[in-house]
Design an enzyme around this catalytic site. Structure first.
Site, PDB file in Angstrom:
ATOM      1  N   SER A   2      30.995 -27.043 -96.153  1.00  0.00           N
ATOM      2  CA  SER A   2      30.656 -26.009 -96.841  1.00  0.00           C
ATOM      3  C   SER A   2      30.014 -26.502 -98.371  1.00  0.00           C
ATOM      4  O   SER A   2      29.182 -26.005 -98.818  1.00  0.00           O
ATOM      5  CB  SER A   2      31.496 -24.971 -97.325  1.00  0.00           C
ATOM      6  N   GLU A  46      22.919 -23.257 -92.195  1.00  0.00           N
ATOM      7  CA  GLU A  46      22.116 -24.068 -93.340  1.00  0.00           C
ATOM      8  C   GLU A  46      21.831 -25.356 -92.866  1.00  0.00           C
ATOM      9  O   GLU A  46      22.822 -26.206 -92.607  1.00  0.00           O
ATOM     10  CB  GLU A  46      22.711 -23.785 -94.582  1.00  0.00           C
ATOM     11  N   ASN A 102      26.963 -19.896-100.110  1.00  0.00           N
ATOM     12  CA  ASN A 102      28.245 -20.049-100.720  1.00  0.00           C
ATOM     13  C   ASN A 102      28.029 -19.669-102.380  1.00  0.00           C
ATOM     14  O   ASN A 102      28.979 -19.164-102.842  1.00  0.00           O
ATOM     15  CB  ASN A 102      29.089 -21.395-100.365  1.00  0.00           C
ATOM     16  N   HIS A 124      25.566 -26.391 -91.830  1.00  0.00           N
ATOM     17  CA  HIS A 124      26.608 -25.287 -92.336  1.00  0.00           C
ATOM     18  C   HIS A 124      26.486 -24.049 -91.486  1.00  0.00           C
ATOM     19  O   HIS A 124      25.598 -23.205 -91.769  1.00  0.00           O
ATOM     20  CB  HIS A 124      26.529 -25.197 -93.756  1.00  0.00           C
TER      21      HIS A 124
HETATM   22  N1  3HC Z   1      35.129 -14.383 -83.341  1.00  0.00           N
HETATM   23  C1  3HC Z   1      34.265 -14.105 -82.252  1.00  0.00           C
HETATM   24  N2  3HC Z   1      33.620 -13.046 -82.242  1.00  0.00           N
HETATM   25  C2  3HC Z   1      34.144 -12.007 -82.825  1.00  0.00           C
HETATM   26  C3  3HC Z   1      35.147 -12.146 -83.968  1.00  0.00           C
HETATM   27  C4  3HC Z   1      35.768 -13.298 -84.136  1.00  0.00           C
HETATM   28  N3  3HC Z   1      36.674 -13.650 -84.953  1.00  0.00           N
HETATM   29  N4  3HC Z   1      35.119 -11.031 -84.551  1.00  0.00           N
HETATM   30  C5  3HC Z   1      34.409 -10.141 -84.051  1.00  0.00           C
HETATM   31  N5  3HC Z   1      33.716 -10.753 -83.267  1.00  0.00           N
HETATM   32  C6  3HC Z   1      32.648 -10.045 -82.287  1.00  0.00           C
HETATM   33  C7  3HC Z   1      33.127  -9.231 -81.579  1.00  0.00           C
HETATM   34  O1  3HC Z   1      33.409  -9.471 -80.107  1.00  0.00           O
HETATM   35  C8  3HC Z   1      31.947  -8.064 -81.448  1.00  0.00           C
HETATM   36  O2  3HC Z   1      30.943  -8.736 -80.566  1.00  0.00           O
HETATM   37  P1  3HC Z   1      30.003  -7.882 -79.467  1.00  0.00           P
HETATM   38  O3  3HC Z   1      29.372  -6.666 -80.453  1.00  0.00           O
HETATM   39  O4  3HC Z   1      28.969  -8.787 -78.980  1.00  0.00           O
HETATM   40  O5  3HC Z   1      30.832  -7.179 -78.348  1.00  0.00           O
HETATM   41  C9  3HC Z   1      31.167  -8.236 -82.694  1.00  0.00           C
HETATM   42  O6  3HC Z   1      31.473  -9.194 -83.124  1.00  0.00           O
HETATM   43  C10 3HC Z   1      31.525  -7.072 -83.556  1.00  0.00           C
HETATM   44  O7  3HC Z   1      33.050  -6.968 -83.740  1.00  0.00           O
HETATM   45  P2  3HC Z   1      34.043  -5.893 -84.134  1.00  0.00           P
HETATM   46  O8  3HC Z   1      33.178  -4.646 -83.680  1.00  0.00           O
HETATM   47  O9  3HC Z   1      35.537  -6.082 -83.398  1.00  0.00           O
HETATM   48  O10 3HC Z   1      34.118  -5.948 -85.456  1.00  0.00           O
HETATM   49  P3  3HC Z   1      33.065  -5.832 -86.770  1.00  0.00           P
HETATM   50  O11 3HC Z   1      31.702  -4.894 -86.416  1.00  0.00           O
HETATM   51  O12 3HC Z   1      34.078  -5.347 -87.928  1.00  0.00           O
HETATM   52  O13 3HC Z   1      32.652  -7.210 -86.973  1.00  0.00           O
HETATM   53  C11 3HC Z   1      32.576  -9.340 -88.024  1.00  0.00           C
HETATM   54  C12 3HC Z   1      33.302  -8.330 -87.354  1.00  0.00           C
HETATM   55  C13 3HC Z   1      31.516  -9.843 -87.295  1.00  0.00           C
HETATM   56  C14 3HC Z   1      33.503 -10.491 -88.611  1.00  0.00           C
HETATM   57  C15 3HC Z   1      32.105  -8.455 -89.380  1.00  0.00           C
HETATM   58  O14 3HC Z   1      32.876  -7.773 -90.095  1.00  0.00           O
HETATM   59  C16 3HC Z   1      31.167  -9.415 -90.366  1.00  0.00           C
HETATM   60  O15 3HC Z   1      29.904  -9.706 -90.213  1.00  0.00           O
HETATM   61  N6  3HC Z   1      31.734  -9.965 -91.557  1.00  0.00           N
HETATM   62  C17 3HC Z   1      31.487 -10.604 -92.754  1.00  0.00           C
HETATM   63  C18 3HC Z   1      31.646 -12.023 -92.017  1.00  0.00           C
HETATM   64  C19 3HC Z   1      30.717 -13.177 -93.104  1.00  0.00           C
HETATM   65  O16 3HC Z   1      30.335 -12.761 -94.201  1.00  0.00           O
HETATM   66  N7  3HC Z   1      30.833 -14.334 -92.741  1.00  0.00           N
HETATM   67  C20 3HC Z   1      30.385 -15.355 -93.602  1.00  0.00           C
HETATM   68  C21 3HC Z   1      31.621 -15.881 -94.104  1.00  0.00           C
HETATM   69  S1  3HC Z   1      31.344 -17.335 -95.478  1.00  0.00           S
HETATM   70  C22 3HC Z   1      31.447 -18.779 -94.596  1.00  0.00           C
HETATM   71  O17 3HC Z   1      31.506 -18.686 -93.511  1.00  0.00           O
HETATM   72  C23 3HC Z   1      30.957 -19.963 -95.386  1.00  0.00           C
HETATM   73  C24 3HC Z   1      32.189 -20.936 -94.975  1.00  0.00           C
HETATM   74  O18 3HC Z   1      31.723 -22.181 -95.809  1.00  0.00           O
HETATM   75  C25 3HC Z   1      33.461 -20.440 -95.686  1.00  0.00           C
END
Ligand code: 3HC
Length: 289
Positions: free
Chosen positions: A124, A157, A196, A145
């Site tokens: 990251s 990215e 990020n 990324h």
């Molecule tokens: N692993 C795999 N699939 C997942 C999952 C997980 N941990 N959590 C949810 N899913 C899938 C579900 O299976 C579902 O799939 P489908 O619609 O195809 O059946 C879909 O995602 C939606 O799941 P839910 O209805 O259970 O839950 P939500 O609608 O609340 O979605 C979320 C969960 C996708 C995590 C959503 O809350 C989200 O997009 N959150 C923001 C995540 C984000 O911002 N990520 C970026 C982080 S920054 C980063 O990664 C950078 C790094 O450098 C730190």
């Protein structure tokens, strides 16, 4: 010149938060995948996850049983770096965020992987120019990324370092497409890349507000979700991506800049010391037990 259709075997280094999902994603896209980790426990967890996840996708009607079985058959989990990397056309490193470890890894990968193989890092924050010179193929090294959860989030990215060849960037972008992702190309390296940098500004402000007692983490999350339409607020997101990672990234930044504004906030330090890292420890800003 290597083309996307020449890529058959992908090696993912690290079975942690990101690596286990990147591996499943690549297997679903039709690649043979070896997932490597120094910890057998992490590999066992990654294998369990793949089995459970693919089964659930079938139950949900998102995959056929045949697609799930084929993806599972394409996945190998191994502690043996030579086995994982030998014959790989493309490597995605998703090991711990530590420069010395990554440099050693890339020097090993360079020695073991076929000469044509592309070596990428999912880091990251560590730009690939700090790693590329540990190899004899800096033109085949770049950042790729992914975002957490990697099976869901579309963006990757693709970050070019001054030595990365155009061919490598094109292959990385083509791979994103084959994985069902959207690649965004960054033509120059910058600390934190695009997402990020924006996310950190939000997270730091949220921590400042909580530290100052203006609102609780839950209230701040509620505000952000309902005002800005983010799927989750900054605290819940930290629980997902790891409070330990947030702390380590802050510390790395602070050690380099010595700027007090980069210092981890008191609440973040408290969580780190208590080892309440988020979902992975069942407790972070929220409880998951
Ligand atoms: N692993 C795999 N699939 C997942 C999952 C997980 N941990 N959590 C949810 N899913 C899938 C579900 O299976 C579902 O799939 P489908 O619609 O195809 O059946 C879909 O995602 C939606 O799941 P839910 O209805 O259970 O839950 P939500 O609608 O609340 O979605 C979320 C969960 C996708 C995590 C959503 O809350 C989200 O997009 N959150 C923001 C995540 C984000 O911002 N990520 C970026 C982080 S920054 C980063 O990664 C950078 C790094 O450098 C730190």
């Amino acid at each position: 010149m290597l083309k996307i259709d020449d890529i058959k075997k992908i090696c993912v280094i690290g079975a942690g938060n990101m690596g286990h999902q990147i591996s499943v994603c690549a297997a679903l896209a039709g690649f043979n995948v070896t997932c490597n980790d120094i910890s057998q426990n992490m590999l066992d967890n990654a294998k369990d996850f793949a089995q459970t996840y693919l089964k659930e996708r079938v139950a949900k009607g998102k995959l056929t049983e045949e697609q799930a079985n084929l993806a599972l058959a394409r996945l190998t989990f191994t502690q043996d770096l030579e086995q994982a990397t030998g014959g790989a056309d493309f490597v995605i490193e998703a090991a711990v965020e530590n420069l010395d470890i990554k440099r050693k890894l890339f020097s090993d990968l360079d020695r073991i992987a076929p000469p044509h193989a592309i070596l990428t890092t999912n880091s990251s924050y560590i730009v690939s120019s700090r790693i590329a010179d540990a190899t004899k193929r800096p033109e085949k090294v770049c950042n790729m990324h992914f975002f957490n959860p990697a099976l869901v989030m579309k963006l990757v990215e693709v970050v070019q370092n001054p030595h990365t060849s155009e061919e490598t960037i094109q292959l990385a972008m083509d791979l994103c497409q084959k994985l069902g992702k959207i690649g965004v190309r960054l033509k120059k390296e910058i600390y934190g890349f695009v997402v990020n940098r924006v996310l950190t500004a939000i997270k730091n402000e949220a921590l400042f507000l909580a530290d100052a007692g203006i609102a609780t983490p839950e209230e701040i999350d509620t505000a952000i979700v309902n005002a800005l339409g983010h799927p989750m607020g900054p605290f819940k997101l930290m629980d997902l991506t790891g409070i330990d990672l947030a702390y380590q990234i802050c510390m790395e930044r602070y050690k380099e800049s010595l700027d007090p504004k980069d210092k981890p906030s008191p609440l973040l330090v408290e969580k780190y010391v208590k080892q309440e890292f988020g979902k992975k420890t069942n407790k972070g800003w929220y409880s998951y037990a």
